[in-house]
Design a protein around this motif. Structure first.
Motif, PDB file in Angstrom:
ATOM      1  N   LYS A 172       6.637   7.735  -6.202  1.00 56.99           N
ATOM      2  CA  LYS A 172       5.284   8.793  -6.930  1.00 56.99           C
ATOM      3  C   LYS A 172       4.039   8.869  -6.066  1.00 56.99           C
ATOM      4  N   LEU A 173       3.577   7.955  -5.418  1.00 59.51           N
ATOM      5  CA  LEU A 173       3.209   7.525  -4.099  1.00 59.51           C
ATOM      6  C   LEU A 173       3.427   8.669  -2.940  1.00 59.51           C
ATOM      7  N   LEU A 174       5.184   8.575  -2.550  1.00 60.65           N
ATOM      8  CA  LEU A 174       5.557   9.376  -1.881  1.00 60.65           C
ATOM      9  C   LEU A 174       4.962  11.356  -1.774  1.00 60.65           C
ATOM     10  N   LYS A 175       5.281  11.257  -3.030  1.00 63.38           N
ATOM     11  CA  LYS A 175       5.678  12.500  -3.345  1.00 63.38           C
ATOM     12  C   LYS A 175       4.352  13.038  -3.582  1.00 63.38           C
ATOM     13  N   LYS A 176       3.576  13.017  -4.405  1.00 63.13           N
ATOM     14  CA  LYS A 176       1.770  13.224  -4.101  1.00 63.13           C
ATOM     15  C   LYS A 176       1.258  12.969  -2.941  1.00 63.13           C
ATOM     16  N   ILE A 177       1.604  12.753  -1.558  1.00 64.79           N
ATOM     17  CA  ILE A 177       0.951  12.241  -0.259  1.00 64.79           C
ATOM     18  C   ILE A 177       1.847  13.690   0.508  1.00 64.79           C
ATOM     19  N   ASN A 178       0.975  13.997   2.061  1.00 61.90           N
ATOM     20  CA  ASN A 178       2.107  15.292   2.860  1.00 61.90           C
ATOM     21  C   ASN A 178       1.772  14.706   4.170  1.00 61.90           C
ATOM     22  N   TYR A 179       2.090  13.194   3.781  1.00 65.62           N
ATOM     23  CA  TYR A 179       2.929  12.547   5.718  1.00 65.62           C
ATOM     24  C   TYR A 179       3.601  11.101   4.410  1.00 65.62           C
ATOM     25  N   PRO A 180       4.612  10.924   5.628  1.00 64.84           N
ATOM     26  CA  PRO A 180       4.946   9.241   4.905  1.00 64.84           C
ATOM     27  C   PRO A 180       4.140   7.977   5.957  1.00 64.84           C
ATOM     28  N   LEU A 181       4.842   6.666   5.333  1.00 66.84           N
ATOM     29  CA  LEU A 181       3.794   6.066   5.384  1.00 66.84           C
ATOM     30  C   LEU A 181       4.926   5.046   5.768  1.00 66.84           C
ATOM     31  N   ALA A 182       4.423   4.763   7.098  1.00 70.91           N
ATOM     32  CA  ALA A 182       4.001   3.229   8.278  1.00 70.91           C
ATOM     33  C   ALA A 182       4.370   2.055   6.937  1.00 70.91           C
ATOM     34  N   ALA A 183       5.352   1.513   6.761  1.00 71.64           N
ATOM     35  CA  ALA A 183       4.811   0.571   6.354  1.00 71.64           C
ATOM     36  C   ALA A 183       6.760  -0.895   6.223  1.00 71.64           C
ATOM     37  N   PRO A 184       6.133  -2.268   7.152  1.00 77.98           N
ATOM     38  CA  PRO A 184       6.530  -3.038   7.029  1.00 77.98           C
ATOM     39  C   PRO A 184       6.133  -3.648   6.779  1.00 77.98           C
ATOM     40  N   SER A 185       7.609  -5.370   6.322  1.00 76.53           N
ATOM     41  CA  SER A 185       6.966  -6.029   5.196  1.00 76.53           C
ATOM     42  C   SER A 185       5.108  -6.518   5.442  1.00 76.53           C
ATOM     43  N   ALA A 186       4.657  -6.772   3.640  1.00 79.15           N
ATOM     44  CA  ALA A 186       3.946  -7.052   4.319  1.00 79.15           C
ATOM     45  C   ALA A 186       3.775  -8.537   4.305  1.00 79.15           C
ATOM     46  N   GLN A 217       2.167 -11.347  -6.335  1.00 79.54           N
ATOM     47  CA  GLN A 217       1.956 -12.660  -6.267  1.00 79.54           C
ATOM     48  C   GLN A 217       2.020 -13.295  -3.762  1.00 79.54           C
ATOM     49  N   ASP A 218       2.610 -13.105  -3.836  1.00 75.44           N
ATOM     50  CA  ASP A 218       3.640 -13.189  -2.488  1.00 75.44           C
ATOM     51  C   ASP A 218       2.418 -12.473  -1.042  1.00 75.44           C
ATOM     52  N   VAL A 219       1.991 -11.535  -1.699  1.00 71.51           N
ATOM     53  CA  VAL A 219       1.427 -10.527  -0.657  1.00 71.51           C
ATOM     54  C   VAL A 219      -0.046 -11.196  -0.924  1.00 71.51           C
ATOM     55  N   ILE A 220      -0.764 -10.912  -2.107  1.00 75.01           N
ATOM     56  CA  ILE A 220      -2.012 -12.052  -1.788  1.00 75.01           C
ATOM     57  C   ILE A 220      -1.921 -13.280  -1.746  1.00 75.01           C
ATOM     58  N   ASP A 221      -0.747 -13.786  -1.268  1.00 68.38           N
ATOM     59  CA  ASP A 221      -0.316 -15.405  -0.533  1.00 68.38           C
ATOM     60  C   ASP A 221      -0.563 -14.620   0.920  1.00 68.38           C
ATOM     61  N   GLU A 222      -0.378 -14.332   1.448  1.00 69.19           N
ATOM     62  CA  GLU A 222      -0.489 -13.769   2.687  1.00 69.19           C
ATOM     63  C   GLU A 222      -1.603 -13.476   3.058  1.00 69.19           C
ATOM     64  N   PHE A 223      -2.267 -12.147   2.464  1.00 69.60           N
ATOM     65  CA  PHE A 223      -3.061 -11.404   3.309  1.00 69.60           C
ATOM     66  C   PHE A 223      -4.187 -11.937   2.496  1.00 69.60           C
ATOM     67  N   GLY A 224      -4.254 -12.751   1.608  1.00 65.72           N
ATOM     68  CA  GLY A 224      -5.858 -12.839   0.003  1.00 65.72           C
ATOM     69  C   GLY A 224      -6.527 -11.262   0.147  1.00 65.72           C
ATOM     70  N   PRO A 225      -8.161 -11.251   0.340  1.00 63.71           N
ATOM     71  CA  PRO A 225      -8.594 -10.536   0.008  1.00 63.71           C
ATOM     72  C   PRO A 225      -8.995  -9.376   0.952  1.00 63.71           C
ATOM     73  N   LYS A 226      -8.092  -9.919   2.020  1.00 63.05           N
ATOM     74  CA  LYS A 226      -8.070  -8.635   3.111  1.00 63.05           C
ATOM     75  C   LYS A 226      -7.298  -7.496   3.040  1.00 63.05           C
ATOM     76  N   LEU A 227      -7.015  -7.290   1.682  1.00 62.84           N
ATOM     77  CA  LEU A 227      -6.179  -5.961   1.137  1.00 62.84           C
ATOM     78  C   LEU A 227      -6.555  -5.363   0.118  1.00 62.84           C
TER      79      LEU A 227
END
Ligand code: AMP
Ligand code: MG
Length: 310
Positions: free
Chosen positions: A123-137, A149-159
């Motif tokens: 849904k997100l990709l359909k609405k934007i007019n650029y591709p997303l660079a996305a390595p594992s978070a 929760q795993d992403v929160i454990d990795e980056f905390g409030p940085k995201l």
């Protein structure tokens, strides 16, 4: 549903501003930014502490969008038709007119691309007019995240934003196939190698037995839980967490089932989450029983072998 829509709006706002956000995919969660923007892409590398020579995968909505940036051929079309959207990435030649940031590709004229199938991210990709660079978070070289929760454990409030798409259905990264020259698999993953080679002509798949893993990010220690991992273990020693895929008669507090009936898909889905739990419990060592090397078992074995490297 309404909440998802408003979160997608927020996501677009951040992405348009060259910020990074986390997105759910069927493989693992991704740390996403505008793939046309040097600024956004640099932020991904910085947040992940990823070496700049390890290129990123660009995520597209469909073929039409991809054709703006990449050259494609008949082998690609065949694989695309069968497996996309889904857990397979392709290394393709960039078009001279491509707007992809040079930082993603480490200045090369090839790029890895993928079409994720998770509905929220589509849904997100359909609405934007650029591709997303996305390595594992996740922070470079550690275990990939398979839940919010795993992403929160990795980056905390940085995201600033994590789109919550539940737990990743596949739970392991995509299979990467290089389609420049003779097609060859660079990384085993969500689509098994046999089903890929079935679609490639006998000439092209001549070397199918030799799967060369040459991708920079997979050559050294990777997917690491940060504690020693022992493979093909027939039993566990005292205080060792024991990862199992087949039910045992005995009960043991150190047993961690990723599947009880030898179901490899289920085992793949549960592997990373279980490694995280084992670490959280404070175990200092992990033993893993032998995993059959068929279907997605190939990718599981690839990851646990890397996890076991010192
Ligand atoms: P991740 O994004 O964490 O799943 O890792 C992506 C993997 O794709 C890394 O191992 C990269 O080295 C690999 N990769 C990305 N772009 C390319 C490329 N152009 N050629 C070869 N491998 C690539
Ligand atoms: Mg990764």
């Amino acid at each position: 549903m309404k909440k998802n829509d408003s979160n997608i709006k927020k996501a677009i706002k951040y992405l348009n501003n060259n910020e990074c956000i986390a997105i759910p995919t069927e493989t693992v969660y991704g740390l996403a930014g505008n793939a046309y923007s040097d600024k956004a892409v640099s932020r991904i590398y910085k947040l992940k502490k990823r070496p700049s020579n390890n290129p990123l995968i660009a995520h597209y909505y469909n073929l039409k969008d991809l054709k703006k940036d990449c050259e494609i051929d008949i082998t690609f079309k065949r694989l695309y038709k069968k497996f996309c959207p889904g857990p397979i990435s392709f290394v393709l030649k960039l078009k001279k007119t491509s707007r992809i940031s040079k930082i993603i590709t480490n200045n090369s004229n090839s790029i890895a691309v993928r079409f994720p199938s998770h509905s929220l991210t589509r849904k997100l990709l359909k609405k934007i007019n650029y591709p997303l660079a996305a390595p594992s978070a996740n922070i470079s070289s550690s275990i990939s995240p398979v839940s919010k929760q795993d992403v929160i454990d990795e980056f905390g409030p940085k995201l600033k934003l994590i789109l919550d798409g539940g737990s990743s259905k596949i739970g392991l990264e995509s299979t990467i196939i290089n389609l420049i020259g003779k097609p060859h698999i660079l990384r085993l993953g969500g689509v098994n190698s046999k089903s890929i080679y079935k679609l490639i002509s006998p000439f092209e798949s001549k070397n199918k037995k030799k799967i060369k893993i040459k991708v920079p990010g997979t050559s050294k220690l990777h997917y690491s839980p940060g504690i020693p991992v022992r493979l093909n273990a027939k039993k566990n020693y005292q205080n060792e967490a024991y990862i199992l895929i087949k039910k045992r008669k005995k009960l043991d507090k150190n047993y961690f089932y990723i599947s009880k009936k030898n179901n490899l898909k289920e085992a793949a889905k549960n592997l990373y989450g279980t490694l995280r739990i084992i670490k959280k419990y404070g175990y200092k060592k992990i033993a893993i029983e032998k995993i059959p090397n068929i279907n997605i078992g190939e990718a599981i074995n690839d990851r646990i072998l890397r996890a076991s490297k010192k």
